[in-house]
Design an enzyme around this catalytic site. Structure first.
Site, short mmCIF file in Angstrom:
data_model
loop_
_atom_site.label_atom_id
_atom_site.label_comp_id
_atom_site.label_asym_id
_atom_site.label_seq_id
_atom_site.Cartn_x
_atom_site.Cartn_y
_atom_site.Cartn_z
N SER A 33 0.84 -1.20 0.00
CA SER A 33 0.00 0.00 0.00
C SER A 33 0.87 1.25 0.00
CB SER A 33 -0.97 -0.03 1.20
OG SER A 33 -1.94 0.98 1.05
N ASN A 34 0.34 2.37 0.43
CA ASN A 34 1.07 3.63 0.43
C ASN A 34 0.62 4.45 1.63
OD1 ASN A 34 -1.31 5.32 -0.40
ND2 ASN A 34 -1.22 3.92 -2.13
N HIS A 35 1.17 5.66 1.75
CA HIS A 35 0.95 6.47 2.96
C HIS A 35 -0.32 7.31 2.94
CE1 HIS A 35 4.65 5.53 5.00
NE2 HIS A 35 5.37 5.82 3.93
N SER A 36 -1.18 7.15 1.95
CA SER A 36 -2.37 8.00 1.89
C SER A 36 -3.26 7.78 3.12
CB SER A 36 -3.17 7.71 0.62
OG SER A 36 -4.36 8.47 0.66
#
Ligand code: CTP
Ligand code: CA
Length: 237
Positions: A33-36
């Site tokens: 995933s990512n940091h959003s």
């Protein structure tokens, strides 16, 4: 509107907003995933609902922000699921705002069907990944092909400067490449992920600056919605 009266300039407008960060399965127990945080997208949903819009919010991944009441919410995990949901809704919305952080790559074939095991004490793991669909690009292409669809398509671009160009120059390039009606650029060097504040430069499809906004994510949401409202009502009436 009278002074102090709430702005209802989106009354009757149908606005589709995506928020959060996609989860791409590596196997049944792991994902990429990512940091959003989903904060900017959820702030857009709150602000749009307050201005009278009919809001559909598609949340990717594990967004924990409090959600507005009275809107339609759908949750998805992967970029592929997000694409499916957006395409299911695009034809009956006046504006689509792609605030979600969509993974550019996903494990090929949707990941392994069963949990990956360590086969020997020191063996590493090489993941095979493939590019995901560029949903924003598809929205623009679908509208071109169909000659109908959302009046306003909005993208986001989080950029940093590098040895070739400034962050803003990268965003201008992206605006021209994507062909969206609006691109909200933010310089990731200036605002940490998950921050309550944001600063954006709004670009049109030719990379020209339309507006700038900074403040809370709610302030930024309202500036983006004002630009959308203008495009939905070209007469300015
Ligand atoms: N986006 C999308 N589908 C993807 C990737 C991105 O719809 N598979 C959307 C994002 O929601 C955002 C916009 O495209 O609104 C720009 O995302 P960004 O990651 O900045 O652009 P990319 O084209 O993926 O370029 P980069 O290589 O810089 O990541
Ligand atoms: Ca990307």
């Amino acid at each position: 509107a009278a002074a102090g009266a709430p702005l209802r300039d989106l009354a009757g407008r149908r606005v589709l907003i995506t928020a959060g960060g996609t989860h791409e399965a590596i196997d049944p127990v792991r994902f990429i995933s990512n940091h959003s945080s989903g904060k900017q997208g959820v702030a857009l949903a709150h602000a749009a609902a307050a201005r009278g819009a009919d809001v559909t919010l598609i949340l990717a991944g594990a967004v924990t922000e409090p959600l507005p009441t009275g809107i339609a919410v759908e949750r998805v995990d992967s970029a592929a699921e997000l694409a499916e949901a957006v395409h299911r809704h695009e034809a009956d919305h006046d504006a689509v705002v792609m605030a979600a952080a969509v993974s550019d790559f996903a494990p090929t074939g949707g990941g392994a069907g069963s949990k990956l095991k360590k086969t020997s004490p020191k063996a590493g793991l090489t993941l095979q990944m493939e590019q995901t669909e560029d949903i924003l690009r598809s929205l623009v292409t679908n509208r071109e092909r169909a000659g109908s669809g959302p009046t306003v398509i909005v993208g986001f671009a989080a950029e940093t400067g590098d040895e070739h160009a400034t962050a803003l120059d990268h965003a201008r390039d992206k605006a021209r490449r994507k062909g969206a009606d609006l691109l909200a650029f933010n310089n990731v060097a200036e605002h940490a992920f998950g921050s309550a504040d944001n600063a954006v430069v709004l670009l049109d499809g030719s990379g020209s600056e339309i507006d700038r906004a900074d403040g809370t994510k709610t302030d930024v949401a309202h500036a983006i919605l004002t630009a959308i409202a203008r495009l939905l009502t070209p007469s300015g009436g």
